[in-house]
Enzyme design. Sequence first.
Site, short mmCIF file in Angstrom:
data_model
loop_
_atom_site.label_atom_id
_atom_site.label_comp_id
_atom_site.label_asym_id
_atom_site.label_seq_id
_atom_site.Cartn_x
_atom_site.Cartn_y
_atom_site.Cartn_z
N GLY A 63 0.59 -1.20 0.04
CA GLY A 63 -0.04 0.28 0.06
C GLY A 63 0.71 1.17 -0.01
CB SER A 64 -0.20 5.09 0.38
OG SER A 64 0.68 5.56 1.06
CB THR A 65 4.66 6.00 1.30
OG1 THR A 65 4.55 7.36 0.66
CG2 THR A 65 5.81 5.33 0.02
CB VAL A 66 0.51 7.88 4.18
CG1 VAL A 66 -0.55 8.63 4.97
CG2 VAL A 66 0.64 8.69 2.80
#
Lengths: 135, 393
Positions: A63-66
Amino acid sequence: MKIVLEGRVIWKGHVEGEALTTRQPISFYGGVDPGTGKIIEKGHELEGVSISDKILVFPYGKGSTVGSYILLRLKKHGLAPRAIINQRCEPIIAVGAIIAEIPCVDLIDVSRISTGDIVRIHGSRVEVWRRIPGL
Amino acid sequence: MTRLEERMLAGEYGYAAQKAMEILVALGKIYGAERMIEIRSAQISGVSYSNLGEEGLEFLLKLAEDGCVRVPTTLNPCGMDLEEWREMGIPEDFAEKQLRVIEAYRRLGVEPTLTCTPYLAGNMPEFGDHVAWSESSAVIYINSVIGARTNREGGPSALAAAITGRTPLYGLHLDDARRPTIIVRAPSIGGELDASALGYHVGRILVGGVPLFTGLGAISRDQLKALGAGLASSGGIALFHVEGVTPEAQRYSREHVEDVIEVTENDLRNEIEMLGEEFDEPDLIFVGCPHASIEELTEIYLLLSGRSVSRRFWIFASRAVRAQAERIGLLAKLEELGVRVYCDTCPVVAPLKRLGFKNVLTNSMKAAYYLRNLHEVRVQLKPLRRLVEDAVR
């Protein structure tokens, strides 16, 4: 029964706790609620389960690096896993473990650890105690 | 590691440099990097307060206590136009938190350019430069169109690289990962929507890898920007080549090419239809994902040919491009016709639902993809010419 595994340190630490294991990757951004510590990804085999204070064992992040910041938020809320064990750590989990200072080890055969096992981490060394029913 | 790098890791340069070096060393370990390489610039994502949270903000402030970037560093868009957020309808509480995040980055020495097109706003690497950028559409643009070298960084790893001035040497910093792995025979394309649909389509088919496009013919800078944004949003692709156009298209032998695929105009139509939805009355028409260039602003003005817009028509651009438009008188002309040019933000990171928009019309596949998934907004896709006609209708 005790098993000893040797991995690679992503963030060093000496901790002991109860394993929570999944064979599915975990997305922290959108997949874990930073306010409750529960997995909220629809259809995930751990959906609804809290990862707080567990030795969280999963193959790798997705998923997202967030997601790195979600690990930090969990830690500050006291809801983070006590440690993370990965088959192969990728940047989202690695960066999250480092900024949140959560002990993290990878290059471990995660299939050898089951939910409920007691796991002790000493740097790159992972000791696993399996409770044998009746003993 | 060099002496300087070891001293940073040991904490001799303070908490921020140490934390940053720890991140880079871990990444280097994971990817088997032999050493670090110095970078020329950085671009940082992770500006939205809703993603960072109070804890992320605290972390940035802690880094800023003794840390500062060592190379020119620019920042991705935030959730609002810093000057005209009230007019946009942004709630006060959202604005206050957003401004605190930007202040934290400012203390770290990061330039608050707040754009996903830093290469149109003064952060322009040169061919062969090593940099550490996040923001997928900017990463793919400078890798492919400029020939600079960056991996697809996340917000924290790009910040770590900026603070230390280096990044682990692996992946797209090395020739090996830059060779084409698939040839894409593409139809000639008409505009930004086609280019973005081509990127989105190919990104959806490929699993990683480096596509080399042939048959595209003349393609503008804005179309390359749209093509890259499409590839990056559906496929996580960080580099492409276009025969006869991009600087590394002829550089490598094609012995690593595993496959050749053919894309037809029909594939592009289908892709646009599948992602877009049909409705008659958009409540927002916008252009500028990625942020619009001065050429796109000019084209919109020419397409309007003196007609005023009758519905909300917003263009998103960097403050640098807006200033360019202002200097040549274009901004005033567009505003006279009712078009608004907003900066520092974009519909993907602005709190669109809180602004009350339900039906949005645009020409970007990337915007459609994220608006549908993140904001539950209905999106219609049309090429720029038809979008302008709808705006004046």
